[in-house]
Design an enzyme around this catalytic site. Sequence first.
Site, mmCIF file in Angstrom:
data_model
loop_
_atom_site.group_PDB
_atom_site.id
_atom_site.type_symbol
_atom_site.label_atom_id
_atom_site.label_comp_id
_atom_site.label_asym_id
_atom_site.label_seq_id
_atom_site.Cartn_x
_atom_site.Cartn_y
_atom_site.Cartn_z
ATOM 1 N N ARG A 16 0.799 -1.232 0.000
ATOM 2 C CA ARG A 16 0.000 0.000 0.000
ATOM 3 C C ARG A 16 0.830 1.279 0.000
ATOM 4 N NH1 ARG A 16 -3.834 -0.136 4.729
ATOM 5 N NH2 ARG A 16 -2.695 -1.920 5.551
ATOM 6 N N GLN A 74 14.066 -13.547 4.787
ATOM 7 C CA GLN A 74 12.899 -14.418 4.935
ATOM 8 C C GLN A 74 12.246 -14.519 3.559
ATOM 9 O OE1 GLN A 74 9.411 -12.846 6.772
ATOM 10 N NE2 GLN A 74 8.564 -14.834 7.297
ATOM 11 N N GLU A 151 -6.176 -13.674 16.504
ATOM 12 C CA GLU A 151 -6.172 -12.732 15.383
ATOM 13 C C GLU A 151 -7.608 -12.401 14.992
ATOM 14 O OE1 GLU A 151 -3.314 -11.233 14.045
ATOM 15 O OE2 GLU A 151 -2.742 -12.107 15.964
ATOM 16 N N ASN A 224 1.615 1.498 7.073
ATOM 17 C CA ASN A 224 1.281 0.633 5.942
ATOM 18 C C ASN A 224 0.997 1.416 4.678
ATOM 19 O OD1 ASN A 224 1.222 -1.996 7.366
ATOM 20 N ND2 ASN A 224 -0.407 -0.991 8.518
ATOM 21 N N ASN A 383 37.207 30.933 -7.315
ATOM 22 C CA ASN A 383 38.040 29.925 -6.658
ATOM 23 C C ASN A 383 38.341 28.734 -7.550
ATOM 24 O OD1 ASN A 383 35.304 29.238 -6.606
ATOM 25 N ND2 ASN A 383 35.528 27.969 -4.783
ATOM 26 N N ARG A 437 40.781 48.737 -13.391
ATOM 27 C CA ARG A 437 39.669 49.071 -14.282
ATOM 28 C C ARG A 437 40.124 50.247 -15.127
ATOM 29 N NH1 ARG A 437 36.596 51.406 -9.062
ATOM 30 N NH2 ARG A 437 37.288 53.545 -9.290
HETATM 31 C C1 UD1 Z 1 0.265 -8.654 13.668
HETATM 32 C C2 UD1 Z 1 -0.131 -9.518 14.847
HETATM 33 C C3 UD1 Z 1 -1.359 -8.935 15.527
HETATM 34 C C4 UD1 Z 1 -1.086 -7.498 15.932
HETATM 35 C C5 UD1 Z 1 -0.605 -6.691 14.742
HETATM 36 C C6 UD1 Z 1 -0.134 -5.328 15.183
HETATM 37 C C7 UD1 Z 1 0.531 -11.776 14.262
HETATM 38 C C8 UD1 Z 1 0.079 -13.092 13.795
HETATM 39 N N1 UD1 Z 1 -0.392 -10.843 14.372
HETATM 40 O O1 UD1 Z 1 -0.804 -8.737 12.744
HETATM 41 O O2 UD1 Z 1 -1.709 -9.679 16.651
HETATM 42 O O3 UD1 Z 1 -2.248 -6.920 16.481
HETATM 43 O O4 UD1 Z 1 0.507 -7.333 14.101
HETATM 44 O O5 UD1 Z 1 0.137 -4.560 14.050
HETATM 45 O O6 UD1 Z 1 1.698 -11.611 14.565
HETATM 46 N N2 UD1 Z 1 6.266 -9.623 8.793
HETATM 47 C C9 UD1 Z 1 7.401 -10.244 8.320
HETATM 48 N N3 UD1 Z 1 7.297 -11.459 7.741
HETATM 49 C C10 UD1 Z 1 6.112 -12.096 7.601
HETATM 50 C C11 UD1 Z 1 4.951 -11.448 8.064
HETATM 51 C C12 UD1 Z 1 5.058 -10.218 8.661
HETATM 52 O O7 UD1 Z 1 8.494 -9.716 8.426
HETATM 53 O O8 UD1 Z 1 6.095 -13.207 7.056
HETATM 54 C C13 UD1 Z 1 6.370 -8.310 9.426
HETATM 55 C C14 UD1 Z 1 5.693 -7.235 8.597
HETATM 56 O O9 UD1 Z 1 6.632 -6.601 7.739
HETATM 57 C C15 UD1 Z 1 5.168 -6.274 9.641
HETATM 58 C C16 UD1 Z 1 4.923 -7.165 10.850
HETATM 59 O O10 UD1 Z 1 5.699 -8.327 10.635
HETATM 60 O O11 UD1 Z 1 6.147 -5.338 9.985
HETATM 61 C C17 UD1 Z 1 3.476 -7.483 11.111
HETATM 62 O O12 UD1 Z 1 2.978 -8.184 10.021
HETATM 63 P P1 UD1 Z 1 1.498 -8.048 9.527
HETATM 64 O O13 UD1 Z 1 1.283 -8.980 8.436
HETATM 65 O O14 UD1 Z 1 1.165 -6.619 9.302
HETATM 66 O O15 UD1 Z 1 0.727 -8.584 10.818
HETATM 67 P P2 UD1 Z 1 -0.732 -8.247 11.196
HETATM 68 O O16 UD1 Z 1 -1.632 -9.112 10.414
HETATM 69 O O17 UD1 Z 1 -0.979 -6.792 11.172
HETATM 70 MG MG MG Z 2 0.105 -4.940 10.087
#
Ligand code: UD1
Ligand code: MG
Length: 457
Positions: A16, A74, A151, A224, A383, A437
């Site tokens: 986004r 990852q 979740e 985001n 300069n 001059r």
């Molecule tokens: C996650 C939490 C949720 C919390 C919320 C807060 C879990 C399962 N859920 O949900 O409880 O309320 O954050 O914002 O943890 N990321 C990775 N690799 C991945 C997935 C995510 O690095 O495979 C990183 C993302 O870049 C991000 C963060 O982890 O910075 C959170 O990931 P996101 O997918 O936004 O989790 P939410 O569904 O928002």
């Molecule tokens: Mg998130």
Amino acid sequence: MNPLNIVILAAGKGTRMYSENPKVLHALAGKPLVQHVLDCAIALQPQQVCVVYGHGGEAVPKAMQQYPAKFVIQEPQLGTGHAVQQAIPHLADAGQTLVLYGDVPLIQHSTLHQMQQAGDGLVLLTVDLDNPAGYGRIVRNEQGDVLSIVEEKDASPEQREIREVNTGILLAPTGKLREWLANLQNDNAQGEYYLTDIVAMAVRQGIAVHTVQPAHEWEIHGVNSKAQLAVLERAWQQVEASRLLAHGVTLADAARIDVRGKLSCGRDVEIDVGCIFEGEVRLGNNVQVGAYSIVRNASIADGTLIAPYSLIDSSKVGANCHIGPYARLRPGTKLHDGVHIGNFVEVKNSEIAANSKANHLSYIGDSTIGSRVNIGAGTITCNYDGANKYRTVIEDDVFIGSDTQLVAPVRVGKGATIGAGSTITKDVPQGELALSRSRQTTINGWKRPTKQIGEKK
Ligand code: UD1
Ligand code: MG
């Protein structure tokens, strides 16, 4: 205290943001999001910092290479639990592991410190929200003990009513975390390995689960989209402005100042609207900064006035100077006390001693200028010969007439005077007048051309 590991999750795509650059490299207050988190992490003096990255190739490790962190990829991204799993092989079992997020930039040291003080076991950072939509909910029993995190997509209608949510930030005993992560399943609504599932595992093993709340809600806000980034930027600028006001700084409008770095101020400092401070800036007592000025990596000593629309970059300005309006101090400028730099004057890599003045329309580059020197309007140091740069030296008490060109390398001796409109290519002895001059002549009876009738151009 136990040795601390920190894992920063930064593998998300940031769809986004609609950008070619990884989300965590977008800037807040002039600094990439993930760098805010790294700075906060390093301040906790951890034994190991692991950044889990994914999208954007090597852009994140490259941009953050100055940090003593381990960068772990990852690929593919199978959830927050899976992300932490990538870091686990690099962490020693002793001590605790803190999980932070590269897109949650404003988490504060004091909040993390509070988590460290919360006790043994698992520590969750939670917050109560009026609108908890989208977040994982903190499920507690009747005694108020945490049971699990559910979740939103997996939550029952009753659970969705819970307003206490998971910020994602947590602190866990590293050995236990390793064990729990190895047991994660992805049989949930999103088919992901949820980090949050470790909470129920801890509860099952009778391990204490503590919760801590941040001092400010903005600490846990993630980015985001550009809209969320813009909101968080304003929230942070408000924090910076409040800090300055609390310290006694006068702000013409607390909503119209931008601090992108560290601004420290003495007493009775006044800052007009629209000013931007970048990097490390130090303003002494009684400094006034005029509207729409930009000051970057500079120190300004007591009593100096910066008039509107001035740009000061990597410079050191003495006390009681008068800068601007419309002045430009480029890197390597050092002004001693009482110097005046006026409108449309550019100074670069030059030192100007006390009480000297260049008030109008000049370029002073690669120069050393003494005290009480007057640089007339339109004076330029030449300069650069197209290949190399040379210095201009102007000794104390020199008077440079308007519209002079000083072709470097050149030295003007103490107390010398240069006649207006001169091009100075040779050193000028001290105390003498130099002129280059042609003498003014009068052409008697000369007539201006007149337009000839009937002729077309
Ligand atoms: C996650 C939490 C949720 C919390 C919320 C807060 C879990 C399962 N859920 O949900 O409880 O309320 O954050 O914002 O943890 N990321 C990775 N690799 C991945 C997935 C995510 O690095 O495979 C990183 C993302 O870049 C991000 C963060 O982890 O910075 C959170 O990931 P996101 O997918 O936004 O989790 P939410 O569904 O928002
Ligand atoms: Mg998130």
